[in-house]
Design a protein around this motif. Structure first.
Motif, mmCIF file in Angstrom:
data_model
loop_
_atom_site.group_PDB
_atom_site.id
_atom_site.type_symbol
_atom_site.label_atom_id
_atom_site.label_comp_id
_atom_site.label_asym_id
_atom_site.label_seq_id
_atom_site.Cartn_x
_atom_site.Cartn_y
_atom_site.Cartn_z
ATOM 1 N N LEU A 149 62.503 25.597 31.413
ATOM 2 C CA LEU A 149 63.030 24.284 31.803
ATOM 3 C C LEU A 149 61.942 23.344 32.326
ATOM 4 N N PRO A 150 61.199 23.710 33.365
ATOM 5 C CA PRO A 150 60.202 22.758 33.864
ATOM 6 C C PRO A 150 59.123 22.424 32.848
ATOM 7 N N THR A 151 58.753 23.389 31.997
ATOM 8 C CA THR A 151 57.766 23.102 30.964
ATOM 9 C C THR A 151 58.276 22.044 30.002
ATOM 10 N N ALA A 152 59.529 22.188 29.581
ATOM 11 C CA ALA A 152 60.106 21.224 28.641
ATOM 12 C C ALA A 152 60.303 19.860 29.297
ATOM 13 N N VAL A 153 60.699 19.841 30.564
ATOM 14 C CA VAL A 153 60.947 18.564 31.239
ATOM 15 C C VAL A 153 59.645 17.797 31.434
ATOM 16 N N ILE A 154 58.613 18.435 31.997
ATOM 17 C CA ILE A 154 57.364 17.712 32.237
ATOM 18 C C ILE A 154 56.681 17.376 30.917
ATOM 19 N N GLY A 155 56.802 18.272 29.924
ATOM 20 C CA GLY A 155 56.245 17.976 28.610
ATOM 21 C C GLY A 155 56.903 16.762 27.983
ATOM 22 N N SER A 156 58.227 16.648 28.131
ATOM 23 C CA SER A 156 58.960 15.500 27.593
ATOM 24 C C SER A 156 58.618 14.220 28.348
ATOM 25 N N MET A 157 58.531 14.315 29.672
ATOM 26 C CA MET A 157 58.221 13.128 30.474
ATOM 27 C C MET A 157 56.837 12.576 30.149
ATOM 28 N N LEU A 158 55.880 13.485 29.905
ATOM 29 C CA LEU A 158 54.528 13.063 29.571
ATOM 30 C C LEU A 158 54.376 12.752 28.086
ATOM 31 N N ASP A 159 55.401 13.080 27.300
ATOM 32 C CA ASP A 159 55.369 12.938 25.851
ATOM 33 C C ASP A 159 54.182 13.685 25.250
ATOM 34 N N VAL A 160 53.999 14.904 25.744
ATOM 35 C CA VAL A 160 52.994 15.802 25.180
ATOM 36 C C VAL A 160 53.626 16.480 23.971
ATOM 37 N N PRO A 161 52.923 16.593 22.862
ATOM 38 C CA PRO A 161 53.498 17.262 21.684
ATOM 39 C C PRO A 161 54.018 18.655 22.045
ATOM 40 N N GLU A 162 55.181 18.990 21.519
ATOM 41 C CA GLU A 162 55.823 20.251 21.885
ATOM 42 C C GLU A 162 54.947 21.456 21.569
ATOM 43 N N ASN A 163 54.114 21.357 20.545
ATOM 44 C CA ASN A 163 53.258 22.499 20.210
ATOM 45 C C ASN A 163 52.138 22.714 21.228
ATOM 46 N N MET A 164 52.031 21.804 22.224
ATOM 47 C CA MET A 164 51.045 21.963 23.294
ATOM 48 C C MET A 164 51.671 22.438 24.596
ATOM 49 N N TRP A 165 52.984 22.542 24.663
ATOM 50 C CA TRP A 165 53.639 22.914 25.922
ATOM 51 C C TRP A 165 53.203 24.301 26.389
ATOM 52 N N HIS A 166 53.155 25.240 25.459
ATOM 53 C CA HIS A 166 52.763 26.605 25.837
ATOM 54 C C HIS A 166 51.320 26.623 26.341
ATOM 55 N N GLN A 167 50.448 25.846 25.713
ATOM 56 C CA GLN A 167 49.053 25.781 26.142
ATOM 57 C C GLN A 167 48.946 25.198 27.553
ATOM 58 N N MET A 168 49.747 24.165 27.833
ATOM 59 C CA MET A 168 49.749 23.582 29.182
ATOM 60 C C MET A 168 50.133 24.625 30.219
ATOM 61 N N ARG A 169 51.122 25.443 29.887
ATOM 62 C CA ARG A 169 51.570 26.459 30.840
ATOM 63 C C ARG A 169 50.503 27.531 31.028
ATOM 64 N N GLU A 170 49.803 27.892 29.953
ATOM 65 C CA GLU A 170 48.724 28.872 30.061
ATOM 66 C C GLU A 170 47.584 28.335 30.926
ATOM 67 N N TRP A 171 47.195 27.084 30.703
ATOM 68 C CA TRP A 171 46.159 26.475 31.546
ATOM 69 C C TRP A 171 46.583 26.487 33.008
ATOM 70 N N SER A 172 47.835 26.130 33.247
ATOM 71 C CA SER A 172 48.355 26.069 34.612
ATOM 72 C C SER A 172 48.320 27.443 35.272
ATOM 73 N N ASP A 173 48.842 28.447 34.579
ATOM 74 C CA ASP A 173 48.891 29.798 35.152
ATOM 75 C C ASP A 173 47.491 30.345 35.404
ATOM 76 N N MET A 174 46.579 30.069 34.509
ATOM 77 C CA MET A 174 45.208 30.559 34.650
ATOM 78 C C MET A 174 44.588 30.055 35.956
ATOM 79 N N GLN A 175 44.876 28.809 36.303
ATOM 80 C CA GLN A 175 44.270 28.214 37.490
ATOM 81 C C GLN A 175 44.968 28.642 38.776
#
Length: 406
Positions: A149-175
């Motif tokens: 849910l939060p990945t899809a919501v923030i991804g939609s709000m930022l209008d980040v391409p859906e195929n990048m949502w998983h990458q955003m979450r991986e970057w986030s978790d790594m840090q």
């Protein structure tokens, strides 16, 4: 373990292994009672002050002139020289006067009116996630359901391409979960993730500068506040903060909240029967989940906290997970009480750095549970829930469950 069995000098809030079996509340209680402003050695040398009482954490949070977020950033560990300037571009790592205009630009996009307009979209996303969950009845609730849910919501709000949502979450978790071998990586990998995420935010800002658009990036990069606009480099740091907070906070809140309801089925049944009780229940979930155990400040001058002298340049660590269970503030803090009347928790921090997305996280969580009760008639643990090995991030990484559809 009771507090009488603990020696305050043996308490270790730094070692991430001490958080694997749960929040070390006995240690925190000992600090509050015996050494509320406590000097803690760092394994690499030096040390830091641990502030554990609610009143003292609040006082440090409010005094941004004496306790800087920008000097050294907000983590206990000092960051590599190549990373520090970039993270200081995040709002949570800024002091006034840089902090004010950018925060006002962001907060203008998180108004009550905006959230009300966003609610149907969040509900639509939630329904899609829960409908898909019908096909994966046995799953890891943390990532397969709550984290979607939060990945899809923030991804939609930022209008980040859906195929990048998983990458955003991986970057986030790594840090945020670098100390967990199942999630994080080497220091070099963590640094690389931070650089890659900031670079991606910079690229998005460049693409949308001076272009029409209603997504959050376009609105932020093109808004003028106090006579100036956020530039692309500033937005890179802001992007990292928005994406990380948008993922981590709500995922931890929903997962921890559900875990407590599973452990207290009578409370689950109360909320299922009357979702109007969700508002105070979510505040109690927040008190328990407290997505981050701590943030650091650095003393800008010689000062005093709770009668303890602090030297200029000393690190001061605000222990939110302790403050949220302070017996002087919360009645029966060890009890998960979804009807708690007074709940001044600091799960979202306090003062000028209060989490920008606090009300968005509350709305997402309310909608999630409203829709969950509609889609499923039950949920049960099928194995042991495992926590993130971290002294910073407070949450689960695995929660094996069986979902029982209606």
């Amino acid at each position: 373990m009771t507090t009488t069995e603990l020696d305050v000098e043996q308490i270790d809030i730094y070692n991430p292994d001490n958080y694997i079996d749960g929040v070390p509340h006995a240690q925190f209680q000992t600090l509050r009672q015996q050494s509320p402003v406590h000097w803690h050695d760092h394994p690499d040398g030096g040390g830091f002050w641990v502030v554990s009482r609610h009143a003292d954490v609040m006082a440090v949070s409010r005094d941004h002139q004496t306790f800087s977020a920008q000097e050294g950033f907000v983590l206990i560990d000092d960051l590599p020289e190549e990373v520090l300037p970039m993270v200081q571009g995040q709002l949570l790592g800024m002091d006034p006067p840089n902090h004010g205009p950018i925060r006002r630009a962001v907060i203008s996009r998180f108004t009550s009116k905006m959230l009300a307009e966003l609610e149907p979209k969040v509900r639509e996303i939630t329904r899609g996630i829960l409908q898909a969950a019908h096909n994966k009845k046995d799953c890891n609730f943390v990532y397969d359901v709550a984290g979607e849910l939060p990945t899809a919501v923030i991804g939609s709000m930022l209008d980040v391409p859906e195929n990048m949502w998983h990458q955003m979450r991986e970057w986030s978790d790594m840090q945020t979960s670098a100390s967990d071998p199942d999630i994080g990586g080497t220091p070099e990998q963590v640094t690389q993730a931070s650089i890659e995420m900031g670079t991606y935010g910079f690229e998005l800002a460049c693409q949308r500068k001076d272009q029409p658009g209603e997504d959050l990036i376009s609105l932020l990069i093109n808004v003028e506040v106090d006579g100036r606009k956020i530039d692309e480099a500033e937005f890179a740091g802001l992007f990292v903060q928005l994406a990380v907070a948008g993922n981590e906070t709500t995922r931890a809140l929903i997962s921890t909240g559900m875990y407590q309801l599973i452990k207290h089925p009578e409370l689950y049944q109360q909320l299922e029967a009357d979702p109007s009780k969700l508002k105070p229940a979510i505040e109690e979930m927040l008190r328990w989940s407290c997505p981050l155990h701590h943030f650091r400040r650095t003393a800008t001058t010689n000062c005093e906290i709770g009668g303890q002298q602090i030297a200029k340049g000393d690190k001061v660590v605000m222990l939110y997970s302790s403050a949220n269970f302070d017996e002087q503030v919360f009645d029966r803090p060890e009890q998960f009480d979804i009807g708690r009347d007074s709940n001044p928790h600091m799960a979202f921090g306090h003062g000028i750095h209060l989490c920008l997305g606090a009300n968005l996280a509350r709305m997402e969580t309310r909608i999630f549970f409203e829709e969950f009760f509609t889609h499923f008639k039950g949920i049960e643990l099928t194995g042991e829930a495992k926590r993130i090995r971290s002294n910073l991030v407070n949450g689960f990484k695995e929660m094996p469950v069986r979902l029982i559809p209606r």
